[in-house]
Structures are given as structure tokens and as C-alpha cells.
Design an enzyme around this catalytic site. Structure first.
Site, PDB file in Angstrom:
ATOM      1  NE  ARG A  14      34.137  53.690  37.414  1.00 57.75           N
ATOM      2  CZ  ARG A  14      33.579  54.639  36.672  1.00 57.75           C
ATOM      3  NH1 ARG A  14      34.034  54.851  35.444  1.00 57.75           N
ATOM      4  NH2 ARG A  14      32.566  55.358  37.130  1.00 57.75           N
ATOM      5  CB  THR A  32      34.653  50.751  44.237  1.00 56.86           C
ATOM      6  OG1 THR A  32      35.088  49.716  45.121  1.00 56.86           O
ATOM      7  CG2 THR A  32      34.095  50.159  42.954  1.00 56.86           C
ATOM      8  CD1 TRP A  35      41.856  37.219  48.163  1.00 59.84           C
ATOM      9  CD2 TRP A  35      40.262  36.381  46.871  1.00 59.84           C
ATOM     10  NE1 TRP A  35      42.433  36.784  46.994  1.00 59.84           N
ATOM     11  CE2 TRP A  35      41.472  36.259  46.192  1.00 59.84           C
ATOM     12  CE3 TRP A  35      39.091  35.927  46.257  1.00 59.84           C
ATOM     13  CZ2 TRP A  35      41.578  35.693  44.927  1.00 59.84           C
ATOM     14  CZ3 TRP A  35      39.198  35.354  44.986  1.00 59.84           C
ATOM     15  CH2 TRP A  35      40.424  35.251  44.348  1.00 59.84           C
ATOM     16  CB  SER A  86      44.413  31.406  41.367  1.00 65.18           C
ATOM     17  OG  SER A  86      45.559  32.211  41.206  1.00 65.18           O
ATOM     18  CG  HIS A 122      42.673  36.977  43.404  1.00 65.43           C
ATOM     19  ND1 HIS A 122      43.635  36.467  44.249  1.00 65.43           N
ATOM     20  CD2 HIS A 122      42.627  38.304  43.679  1.00 65.43           C
ATOM     21  CE1 HIS A 122      44.121  37.444  45.002  1.00 65.43           C
ATOM     22  NE2 HIS A 122      43.526  38.569  44.670  1.00 65.43           N
ATOM     23  NE  ARG A 171      45.941  45.247  43.445  1.00 69.23           N
ATOM     24  CZ  ARG A 171      45.688  45.182  44.755  1.00 69.23           C
ATOM     25  NH1 ARG A 171      45.914  44.061  45.395  1.00 69.23           N
ATOM     26  NH2 ARG A 171      45.235  46.241  45.398  1.00 69.23           N
ATOM     27  CB  CYS A 224      31.754  47.168  47.216  1.00 72.25           C
ATOM     28  SG  CYS A 224      31.823  48.022  45.638  1.00 72.25           S
ATOM     29  CB  CYS A 282      32.622  44.709  44.626  1.00 65.32           C
ATOM     30  SG  CYS A 282      33.561  46.218  44.839  1.00 65.32           S
TER      31      CYS A 282
END
Length: 462
Positions: free
Chosen positions: A184, A186, A197, A246, A249, A281, A388, A391
Site C-alpha cells: 500500500r 508508504t 523506475w 509497464s 508498473h 496516473r 523503502c 516496497c
């Protein structure tokens, strides 16, 4: 994951996000989803068929499976140094932290077996590791045991993996309860997140440096025309590679938007869907047409992982395979549910046809396949650079899951030759790969389900 993994910028709290122009009723839904319909490129399947199959048949069963002990505990080393740059800065935000399990919290069968499938294999594991340390197979072992030792040694040293494996015997490797460390929002954002990325896209997706991807920093004014002209002109395998990344992502962005931090006070935190974040997004206008393309790539990723699950059924059907935790009745129940799910994946009417992959000249196809594998393995290494920890956890799990799906698709002939009983020399999956495979697909399945929720919310926006 922290949906913060791989994000260019996470944005601030919902109230600080740019205001999205509303328009007439239904306009918000149209701008995100109008192109996300019908047939998908390079596929015979359509979005509507996937939605119906996933949301009402597969998703509920898969969720039940992933809540079981076998699938909720994942062993991971979150302290491996980044192999590509020296910046080892870590996110100091408390929501980035991962709470590992105490030893007694992990079922005995999982701890003792590490990555084997049954009580017998768990006992054999110690013999196997000892044999590897001695550098030879102990002649005093039975012939069957010697074969199993060699089989596991060959598997562990095999070159069919698409991911960089953690050292699970390192003191830094710990079990994590995935249900207690959900993916989720963060708060992980900014240059460090973007660097991850950017490295994945720019250095590992076969793209030449002079072709700027859409919305990338310093892109030209052609709205991505040069990029998509290049993408259309490359072989189907390289195009698929980009679409898989993609799609991953996009899935992470959906998780972030669906489990966004809506309230953070001294008394409680509240996570839930953030429609404005989703629009940032995926809205066609805000993303200059990129949002709907990202969502279609999510469906492409779904089809690839679904196809892999349908192909691997013979491996799990063998009587000797168990989802071994030590609780025999529960293990048998979960194996039955697992087989039900895999049979369900086989019933999907419009599977992706992977036969077009690496189908040309055998020498060139083999070279391209190896390049494909090494590029993806490199991406799995980049996960150790994510600052993270939450993550990093979910990034490592999802890349390993996708890598396992690719391994399955490229091992179809070996899977078809698996014996019903006894050792299988040609194809193996570790427990880590199994847990990653199903949890990664669970994340994609959840994303498709969340899209239905966001459609409804956008449709009701006034």
C-alpha cells in the site's frame, strides 16, 4: 507498495493533489477507461472476458488460497546491498518498515523444509545441504536419496531462473507475513524512487537511448509518437517485455491508489481508495494518452501470468507434491483448492498464445531468449536498490513471481514430461518460487478487481 516502488512521484496527501477537471456525469470514467475495452494488442483476448473471469470466478478463490499459511510466509533478504550504485540510503518513513516474523510464528513445516514440498523432502534437505558442503554425494546414502540430492543440486545451480535468488541461509534472510505487511501507500517518493523506475525502463527494456519513452524527463514534443513507432517495429518478444514491465508498473500504481493513506492521526491511520490519485496516473488527458495504454498493458501481464498457471498444472497434480506446513488436514485442503484454481485457469476461453515467442531461426531465437532472461534477471537485482523496505519486499516478490511465470512458459516441454511419481529432473520450483508466483498473480488479479471499483467511483463523480 508500498505502491511507492517504481513511482516517479507519489504526490502529497489527497487534498494537495492537483484538482482534476470533472466535466459531465460519466466523463471521468470515460477519460480513464474509454480505450480499455475490446481486444488487446498481440492477443486474441478482450478486456471484458478477463474482467468477468477474474472478478467473479478466480479472484475469490485465489484470495482464500493466499490467506493460508503456506502462501502468507515469504522468506526474503531485505538487507542485500544495491549492486549498481553506492547510494544505500533507506526510507525513514515508518510505513516503509517491514515487520519480520519471530521464529515461533512460522509453521514448523515451512521453517524445517525451507523450500521442499513434503516431510520426507524436508528431512532430505539437510542431507542435501551436507552433501553440497562436502562437495560430493555420500556413498552411504541410498540410491534414491543420492538421486534426490543430485536433483536438488542441479536445480539450485540451474540457469533457467529469471531472477537473482536471495541467499536464504544468510542471517539477514527472514520470514515475513505478507498479510501483516500489505502492499500500500508508504510515502516513498521523489528522486530515489524515480531512479529505480528509470533504471528499469532505460537500461533493461531493449530501448535505444535516443528514443524517449512517453512522459519521461526531457522527452520531445511528439507525444510519444517516436516511442510507439519504435515499439511497433521491434520483434514481438521485445514488445512483450516492455508491456510486461509497464503492466507491472500500472498494477503497483493501482495498489497505491486503492490503499492510499486517507487519514493519519495520533489515534489511527486509515487507508482506502483515492480517486484523484487514480486519475493522476490513468486519466487520458492528464497522462497525455498514456494512462489507458498502461491499463491495457496490465491486462497483457494478467494474460501472461494466467497462461503460466494453466501450463504448470501437471507439476502440482503429482501425488508427491504437498503444500507442506506440518498441518496435514489443512495442507490437503489447500492443495485441493490450489488444483481447483489451476483447473479454473485452464478453462479460460481466450488464453494468450505464447507459441509466437522465439519461433524464428533456432540459433537467433536461443540468443534472444537468453538476452530476454538476463534483462529480466537484471531487473530483479535492481529491487535491492529500493530504499523503502516494504516496497523492496513487494518488488522482489512480484518480480520473482513474474520471472517464475516466464520460466514456466519456457519450460512447457519439460513440464509435459514430468513423471507422476518420483523425482523430476527436468523442471523444479522451489517453495519461494511457488509463493512468489501465486502472490504476484494475486496482486495482478487484485488490480483487475480494483479497476471495477474505480470504474464505479468515477461513473458516480458529479
Amino acid at each position: 507498495a508500498g505502491g511507492g516502488l517504481l513511482l516517479r512521484a507519489m504526490g502529497l496527501a489527497a487534498l494537495l493533489l492537483p484538482v482534476v477537471t470533472r466535466g459531465p456525469p460519466g466523463e471521468a470514467e470515460r477519460r480513464c477507461f474509454c480505450q480499455v475495452t475490446g481486444h488487446l494488442d498481440d492477443c486474441t483476448c478482450d478486456v471484458e472476458t478477463i474482467d468477468a473471469f477474474n472478478n467473479y470466478k478466480l479472484f475469490p478463490r485465489l484470495n482464500q488460497l493466499l490467506e493460508s499459511d503456506y502462501f502468507r510466509y515469504y522468506k526474503v533478504n531485505l538487507n542485500k546491498p544495491c549492486p549498481f550504485w553506492n547510494d544505500n540510503s533507506h526510507c525513514g518513513i515508518r510505513d516503509c518498515a517491514v515487520k519480520p516474523c519471530r521464529s515461533e510464528e512460522v509453521p514448523d513445516g515451512i521453517r524445517s523444509g525451507s523450500y521442499k514440498y513434503s516431510e520426507e523432502a524436508s528431512n532430505l534437505a539437510e542431507e542435501c545441504e551436507e552433501a553440497k558442503r562436502l562437495g560430493a554425494v555420500d556413498g552411504s546414502l541410498s540410491k534414491e536419496t543420492q538421486q534426490a540430492v543430485l536433483q536438488w543440486t542441479q536445480h539450485d545451480d540451474s540457469s533457467d531462473s529469471f531472477c537473482e535468488a536471495d541467499d536464504f541461509y544468510s542471517p539477514d534472510a527472514e520470514y515475513v507475513d505478507l498479510l501483516l505487511n500489505p502492499e500500500r501507500y508508504t510515502g516513498y517518493k521523489g528522486p530515489d524512487a524515480w531512479k529505480i523506475w528509470n533504471s528499469i525502463y532505460e537500461e533493461n527494456c531493449f530501448k535505444p537511448q535516443n528514443v524517449k519513452r512517453p512522459l519521461a524527463s526531457g522527452r520531445g514534443d511528439d507525444g510519444g509518437l517516436t516511442f510507439y513507432k519504435w515499439l511497433k517495429g521491434v520483434c514481438v518478444e521485445k514488445r512483450a517485455f516492455y508491456k510486461l514491465i509497464s503492466g507491472l508498473h500500472a498494477s503497483i500504481n493501482i495498489h497505491l491508489s486503492a490503499r492510499y493513506l486517507l487519514q493519519d492521526t495520533w489515534s489511527q491511520k486509515k487507508w482506502g481508495p483515492n480517486v484523484t490519485e487514480f486519475q493522476q496516473r490513468f486519466d487520458e488527458v492528464i497522462t497525455r494518452g498514456e494512462g489507458p495504454r498502461r491499463l491495457k498493458n496490465l491486462y497483457f501481464l494478467y494474460l501472461i501470468e494466467l497462461r503460466a498457471l494453466s501450463k504448470v498444472l501437471p507439476f502440482f497434480e503429482r501425488p508427491g507434491f504437498q503444500l507442506y506446513t506440518g498441518n496435514k488436514s489443512h495442507d490437503a485442503e489447500m492443495k485441493n483448492l490450489l488444483l481447483e484454481i489451476l483447473h479454473l485457469t485452464r478453462s479460460f476461453p481466450l488464453h494468450f498464445d505464447e507459441n509466437s515467442f522465439f519461433a524464428g531461426n533456432k540459433k537467433e531465437a536461443a540468443k534472444l531468449k537468453e538476452e530476454f532472461r538476463l534483462h529480466f534477471k537484471n531487473i530483479s537485482k535492481i529491487m535491492d536498490c529500493v530504499g523503502c523496505f516494504k516496497c523492496r519486499l513487494w518488488g522482489k516478490l512480484q518480480t520473482q513471481g513474474l520471472g517464475t511465470a516466464l520460466k514456466i512458459l519456457f519450460s512447457e516441454s519439460l513440464i509435459e514430461k514430468l513423471p507422476e511419481s518420483g523425482p523430476s529432473y527436468g523442471f523444479q520450483l522451489t517453495r519461494q518460487e511457488i509463493v512468489a508466483l501465486f502472490n504476484a498473480f494475486g496482486r495482478i488479479s487484485t488490480s483487475v478487481k480494483e479497476l471495477e471499483n474505480f470504474r464505479t467511483m468515477l461513473r458516480n463523480l458529479q
